[in-house]
Design a protein around this motif. Structure first.
Motif, PDB file in Angstrom:
ATOM      1  N   GLU A 115       0.794  -1.225   0.142  1.00 13.55           N
ATOM      2  CA  GLU A 115      -0.130   0.062   0.166  1.00 13.55           C
ATOM      3  C   GLU A 115       0.844   1.174   0.041  1.00 13.55           C
ATOM      4  O   GLU A 115       0.234   2.312  -0.348  1.00 13.55           O
ATOM      5  N   HIS A 116       2.107   1.156   0.332  1.00 15.25           N
ATOM      6  CA  HIS A 116       2.938   2.094   0.600  1.00 15.25           C
ATOM      7  C   HIS A 116       4.370   2.197  -0.150  1.00 15.25           C
ATOM      8  O   HIS A 116       5.331   1.793   0.523  1.00 15.25           O
ATOM      9  N   SER A 117       4.210   2.158  -1.624  1.00 12.66           N
ATOM     10  CA  SER A 117       5.546   1.699  -2.187  1.00 12.66           C
ATOM     11  C   SER A 117       6.552   2.521  -2.041  1.00 12.66           C
ATOM     12  O   SER A 117       7.840   1.932  -2.233  1.00 12.66           O
ATOM     13  N   ASP A 118       6.643   3.592  -1.067  1.00 13.03           N
ATOM     14  CA  ASP A 118       7.699   4.356  -1.320  1.00 13.03           C
ATOM     15  C   ASP A 118       8.160   4.292   0.327  1.00 13.03           C
ATOM     16  O   ASP A 118       9.267   4.894   0.724  1.00 13.03           O
ATOM     17  N   LEU A 119       7.694   3.536   0.988  1.00 15.07           N
ATOM     18  CA  LEU A 119       8.161   3.329   2.490  1.00 15.07           C
ATOM     19  C   LEU A 119       9.682   2.476   2.347  1.00 15.07           C
ATOM     20  O   LEU A 119       9.721   1.502   1.702  1.00 15.07           O
ATOM     21  N   ILE A 120      10.496   3.034   3.450  1.00 20.45           N
ATOM     22  CA  ILE A 120      11.649   2.375   3.646  1.00 20.45           C
ATOM     23  C   ILE A 120      11.650   1.885   4.913  1.00 20.45           C
ATOM     24  O   ILE A 120      11.314   2.303   5.953  1.00 20.45           O
ATOM     25  N   TYR A 121      11.973   0.191   4.841  1.00 17.98           N
ATOM     26  CA  TYR A 121      11.348  -0.428   6.135  1.00 17.98           C
ATOM     27  C   TYR A 121      13.017  -1.123   6.564  1.00 17.98           C
ATOM     28  O   TYR A 121      13.277  -2.191   5.696  1.00 17.98           O
ATOM     29  N   THR A 122      13.280  -0.896   7.657  1.00 14.41           N
ATOM     30  CA  THR A 122      14.480  -1.485   7.927  1.00 14.41           C
ATOM     31  C   THR A 122      14.346  -2.381   9.339  1.00 14.41           C
ATOM     32  O   THR A 122      13.817  -2.060  10.359  1.00 14.41           O
ATOM     33  N   SER A 123      14.819  -3.531   9.108  1.00 12.34           N
ATOM     34  CA  SER A 123      14.866  -4.620   9.957  1.00 12.34           C
ATOM     35  C   SER A 123      16.193  -5.188  10.602  1.00 12.34           C
ATOM     36  O   SER A 123      17.132  -5.062   9.995  1.00 12.34           O
ATOM     37  N   ILE A 124      16.066  -5.110  11.982  1.00 13.50           N
ATOM     38  CA  ILE A 124      17.374  -5.203  12.792  1.00 13.50           C
ATOM     39  C   ILE A 124      17.219  -6.583  13.592  1.00 13.50           C
ATOM     40  O   ILE A 124      16.564  -6.639  14.264  1.00 13.50           O
ATOM     41  N   SER A 125      18.071  -7.473  13.270  1.00  7.79           N
ATOM     42  CA  SER A 125      18.087  -8.787  13.930  1.00  7.79           C
ATOM     43  C   SER A 125      19.314  -9.476  13.862  1.00  7.79           C
ATOM     44  O   SER A 125      20.516  -8.797  13.512  1.00  7.79           O
ATOM     45  N   ALA A 126      19.396 -10.463  14.856  1.00 11.47           N
ATOM     46  CA  ALA A 126      20.712 -11.014  15.502  1.00 11.47           C
ATOM     47  C   ALA A 126      21.428 -11.682  13.961  1.00 11.47           C
ATOM     48  O   ALA A 126      22.648 -11.128  13.868  1.00 11.47           O
ATOM     49  N   PHE A 127      20.731 -12.499  13.246  1.00  6.12           N
ATOM     50  CA  PHE A 127      21.423 -13.004  12.087  1.00  6.12           C
ATOM     51  C   PHE A 127      20.942 -12.816  10.699  1.00  6.12           C
ATOM     52  O   PHE A 127      21.123 -13.231   9.770  1.00  6.12           O
ATOM     53  N   GLY A 128      19.756 -11.659  10.577  1.00  5.18           N
ATOM     54  CA  GLY A 128      19.334 -11.381   9.526  1.00  5.18           C
ATOM     55  C   GLY A 128      18.070 -12.089   9.343  1.00  5.18           C
ATOM     56  O   GLY A 128      17.532 -12.970  10.050  1.00  5.18           O
ATOM     57  N   GLN A 129      17.395 -11.622   8.295  1.00  2.00           N
ATOM     58  CA  GLN A 129      15.953 -12.229   8.081  1.00  2.00           C
ATOM     59  C   GLN A 129      15.863 -13.625   7.350  1.00  2.00           C
ATOM     60  O   GLN A 129      14.876 -14.213   7.554  1.00  2.00           O
ATOM     61  N   THR A 130      17.121 -14.055   6.798  1.00  2.89           N
ATOM     62  CA  THR A 130      17.036 -15.323   6.238  1.00  2.89           C
ATOM     63  C   THR A 130      18.267 -16.067   6.546  1.00  2.89           C
ATOM     64  O   THR A 130      19.103 -15.552   7.200  1.00  2.89           O
ATOM     65  N   GLY A 131      18.398 -17.316   6.054  1.00  3.26           N
ATOM     66  CA  GLY A 131      19.514 -18.174   6.451  1.00  3.26           C
ATOM     67  C   GLY A 131      19.228 -19.005   7.554  1.00  3.26           C
ATOM     68  O   GLY A 131      18.062 -18.981   8.496  1.00  3.26           O
ATOM     69  N   PRO A 132      20.070 -20.247   7.709  1.00  7.11           N
ATOM     70  CA  PRO A 132      19.795 -21.362   8.758  1.00  7.11           C
ATOM     71  C   PRO A 132      19.630 -20.838  10.252  1.00  7.11           C
ATOM     72  O   PRO A 132      19.332 -21.359  11.075  1.00  7.11           O
ATOM     73  N   LYS A 133      20.457 -19.588  10.397  1.00  9.53           N
ATOM     74  CA  LYS A 133      20.678 -19.067  12.097  1.00  9.53           C
ATOM     75  C   LYS A 133      19.628 -18.102  12.193  1.00  9.53           C
ATOM     76  O   LYS A 133      19.537 -17.337  13.258  1.00  9.53           O
ATOM     77  N   ALA A 134      18.690 -17.456  11.204  1.00  5.20           N
ATOM     78  CA  ALA A 134      17.884 -16.625  11.182  1.00  5.20           C
ATOM     79  C   ALA A 134      16.947 -16.676  12.622  1.00  5.20           C
ATOM     80  O   ALA A 134      16.520 -15.507  13.216  1.00  5.20           O
ATOM     81  N   SER A 135      16.496 -17.846  12.994  1.00  7.11           N
ATOM     82  CA  SER A 135      15.559 -17.738  14.331  1.00  7.11           C
ATOM     83  C   SER A 135      16.270 -18.249  15.563  1.00  7.11           C
ATOM     84  O   SER A 135      15.722 -18.480  16.536  1.00  7.11           O
ATOM     85  N   TYR A 136      17.764 -18.411  15.527  1.00  4.38           N
ATOM     86  CA  TYR A 136      18.493 -18.505  16.565  1.00  4.38           C
ATOM     87  C   TYR A 136      18.376 -17.503  17.517  1.00  4.38           C
ATOM     88  O   TYR A 136      18.214 -16.348  17.428  1.00  4.38           O
ATOM     89  N   ALA A 137      18.496 -18.013  18.918  1.00  3.18           N
ATOM     90  CA  ALA A 137      18.582 -17.174  20.056  1.00  3.18           C
ATOM     91  C   ALA A 137      19.640 -16.435  20.249  1.00  3.18           C
ATOM     92  O   ALA A 137      20.886 -17.215  19.672  1.00  3.18           O
ATOM     93  N   SER A 138      19.503 -15.117  20.650  1.00  2.90           N
ATOM     94  CA  SER A 138      20.891 -14.465  20.615  1.00  2.90           C
ATOM     95  C   SER A 138      20.960 -13.472  21.840  1.00  2.90           C
ATOM     96  O   SER A 138      20.144 -13.136  22.671  1.00  2.90           O
ATOM     97  N   THR A 139      22.443 -13.415  22.274  1.00  6.87           N
ATOM     98  CA  THR A 139      22.706 -12.339  23.251  1.00  6.87           C
ATOM     99  C   THR A 139      23.739 -11.515  22.648  1.00  6.87           C
ATOM    100  O   THR A 139      24.484 -11.865  21.642  1.00  6.87           O
ATOM    101  N   ASP A 140      24.181 -10.720  23.573  1.00  6.43           N
ATOM    102  CA  ASP A 140      25.248  -9.661  23.052  1.00  6.43           C
ATOM    103  C   ASP A 140      26.533 -10.725  22.917  1.00  6.43           C
ATOM    104  O   ASP A 140      27.137 -10.497  22.257  1.00  6.43           O
ATOM    105  N   LEU A 141      26.655 -11.552  24.122  1.00  6.26           N
ATOM    106  CA  LEU A 141      27.709 -12.545  24.144  1.00  6.26           C
ATOM    107  C   LEU A 141      27.795 -13.481  22.828  1.00  6.26           C
ATOM    108  O   LEU A 141      28.985 -13.691  22.132  1.00  6.26           O
ATOM    109  N   ILE A 142      26.461 -13.982  22.541  1.00  9.30           N
ATOM    110  CA  ILE A 142      26.514 -15.013  21.272  1.00  9.30           C
ATOM    111  C   ILE A 142      27.116 -14.225  20.115  1.00  9.30           C
ATOM    112  O   ILE A 142      27.550 -14.729  19.249  1.00  9.30           O
TER     113      ILE A 142
END
Length: 413
Positions: A115-142
Motif C-alpha cells: 500500500e505504501h511503495s515509497d516506504l523504507i522498512y529497516t529490520s534489525i535482527s541477530a542473524f538477518g531475516q534469512t538463512g539457517p541461523k535466522a531464528s537462533y536465540a541471541s545475546t550480546d555475548l553470542i
C-alpha cells in the motif's frame, strides 16, 4: 535540520533504539511505538536514583531522546490496523523483532509496501531475516562470538570475555541508520522504498578490522592476550603502566608502526634510558629479522621490558605531552570522571543539561555526535513517558479522547 521533512515509526526495543536516535538527532520526527505497558528497554539499567521505574532508565533516557512516544499493542488486530494507518504518513519504519514476527502480524515489509511503495522498512535482527541461523536465540555475548570480535577479548589461554557494556546491537543499529539513509538516496533514483535487512552478526564482523579475513588469505591470525594481542609469534602490548595510571601505546615494527617506535627510542636514548644499539635497530625490518632467526624472539621481550621501565617512571600527562611533540602513539587511559571533566569537551560545549520528567534537577547528557556549520543538531525533547504523545499523534487519524479511552480500555493502546 537535515531530516526535518521525514517521519520515522520506531518499533525497536533495546536491540535497535540507537538507529532511531541517530535519525532523531538529525531532525527526523521519530515516533517511538511501545506496547501499552512500555518498552522492554525501560527495564535496562542503570537507573536514576537506583529506582527501576519505567521513567528512570538511563538507557531509555539516552536512546529515546528527541523522540515522541505512543503506545500501540501490535499483537491486537486493532493495534495492527492503527499502525498500518500511521504507516501512510511515515517515510521509514525501524523494527527489531525476531524474523517473521512482524509479517505474522500483517505488518511486515511485504504487507505495508503493497500500500505504501515509497516506504523504507529497516529490520534489525541477530542473524538477518534469512538463512539457517535466522531464528537462533541471541545475546550480546553470542553475537560477539558469532561475528568474531570476541576472539580478541580476554587473556591468553583463557576463555574470552565480552566488553561489559553490550556492543553488538549498537553496531547493528549504527549500520541500520546509515543503510536507511542509503535507501533514502536510492529512492530518489529508483522512485520507491525498499527493505533494509541488518544482521548484527555481520555488523560486528566488520568490527574485527579485517582480522576475520586473515585465515582465508593465509595471513598470520591475531590471538588474544590481556592488554594487547598476538600476531604470529609476536606479542604486542596495548596497555602500559605509567607512574599515575595507565596509557595506551602502540609499539611494534614494520612500515606502519616502526617509525613511531623509532621516535620513541630516540626519546629514550636522549633521556639515557636505552642503548645506542637499541635506538639504531632497523625498526622497519625488525620483524623479518625475528622471523628469519637472525635475531632471537627473546630480544623482543627484552625491548618491551625496556619500554615498560621507561614508561612507569613518567606520568600520563608527561607521556601525552611528549607524544604530541614527538609524534608518538601514546594516549592516556582515562576514567569516566576524567572524561566528564575533559577540557576538550568543555571547549567544544559538548555537554548538555536537560530537565527530565519527574527528576528534581537537570541531568547532564552527552551533546551532538557531530558539529555542523549549518543545521546544528540539538536535543529538542527528552525521552517520552509511556504514551506521552498518544493524543496528538492519534488525532491525525481522527481519534478523539473518547475513542482513545475506548482503545485504552480494550488494551489496544
Amino acid at each position: 535540520m537535515l531530516l526535518t521533512p521525514y517521519r520515522v515509526l520506531d518499533l525497536t526495543d533495546q536491540r535497535g533504539m540507537l538507529a532511531g536516535q541517530i535519525l532523531a538527532d538529525l531532525g527526523a520526527d521519530v515516533i517511538c511505538v511501545e506496547p501499552p505497558d512500555g518498552s522492554s528497554a525501560r527495564a535496562v539499567g542503570p537507573f536514576a536514583g537506583d529506582d527501576p521505574g519505567p521513567d528512570r532508565s538511563l538507557f531509555w533516557w539516552a536512546y529515546a531522546r528527541n523522540k515522541r512516544g505512543i503506545t500501540c499493542n501490535l499483537d491486537h488486530s486493532d493495534g495492527q490496523a492503527l499502525l498500518s494507518q500511521l504507516a501512510a504518513s511515515a517515510d521509514f519504519i525501524l523494527e527489531s523483532d525476531d524474523p517473521g514476527v512482524m509479517s505474522a502480524r500483517g505488518l511486515g515489509y511485504d504487507n505495508l509496501s503493497a500500500e505504501h511503495s515509497d516506504l523504507i522498512y529497516t529490520s534489525i535482527s541477530a542473524f538477518g531475516q534469512t538463512g539457517p541461523k535466522a531464528s537462533y536465540a541471541s545475546t550480546d555475548l553470542i553475537l560477539m562470538a558469532a561475528g568474531g570480535p570476541l576472539i580478541l577479548a580476554g587473556g591468553a589461554g583463557e576463555a574470552p570475555v565480552r566488553v561489559s557494556v553490550p556492543q553488538a546491537w549498537n553496531h547493528a543499529s549504527g549500520e541500520a541508520a546509515m543503510a536507511t539513509m542509503i535507501a533514502l538516496r536510492a529512492k530518489s533514483k529508483i522512485g520507491r522504498g525498499q527493505h533494509v535487512d541488518i544482521s548484527a552478526q555481520q555488523s560486528v564482523a566488520a568490527a574485527t578490522m579485517s582480522t576475520i579475513l586473515a585465515s582465508s588469505i593465509g595471513a598470520a591470525e591475531t590471538a588474544r592476550v590481556s592488554g594487547g594481542m598476538v600476531v604470529g609469534p609476536f606479542m604486542g602490548r596495548l596497555i602500559w603502566e605509567a607512574a599515575d595510571g595507565y596509557i595506551s601505546l602502540t609499539f611494534l615494527f614494520g612500515s606502519g608502526i616502526g617509525p613511531f617506535s623509532q621516535r620513541l627510542f630516540n626519546w629514550m636514548y636522549d633521556e639515557g634510558e636505552c642503548s645506542l644499539e637499541d635506538r639504531d635497530l632497523d625498526w622497519i625490518g625488525l620483524g623479518a629479522e625475528f622471523i628469519s632467526g637472525q635475531r632471537p624472539l627473546s630480544e623482543w621481550d627484552r625491548l618491551m621490558g625496556v619500554v615498560g621501565e621507561f614508561l612507569i617512571k613518567r606520568t600520563r600527562a608527561e607521556l601525552f605531552a611528549e607524544a604530541q611533540s614527538r609524534s608518538l602513539l601514546i594516549v592516556p587511559v582515562t576514567s569516566v570522571d576524567e572524561v566528564a571533566d575533559s577540557e576538550q569537551f568543555e571547549a567544544r560545549e559538548f555537554w548538555r543539561e536537560h530537565d527530565m520528567p519527574g527528576w528534581p534537577e537537570p541531568v547532564r547528557f552527552p551533546g551532538p555526535f557531530v558539529k555542523l556549520s549549518d543545521n546544528q543538531i540539538e536535543y529538542r525533547r527528552p525521552a517520552p513517558t509511556i504514551g506521552q504523545h498518544n493524543a496528538e499523534i492519534y488525532a491525525e487519524l481522527g481519534l478523539d479522547a473518547e475513542a482513545l479511552n475506548d482503545l485504552r480500555e480494550r488494551g489496544v493502546i
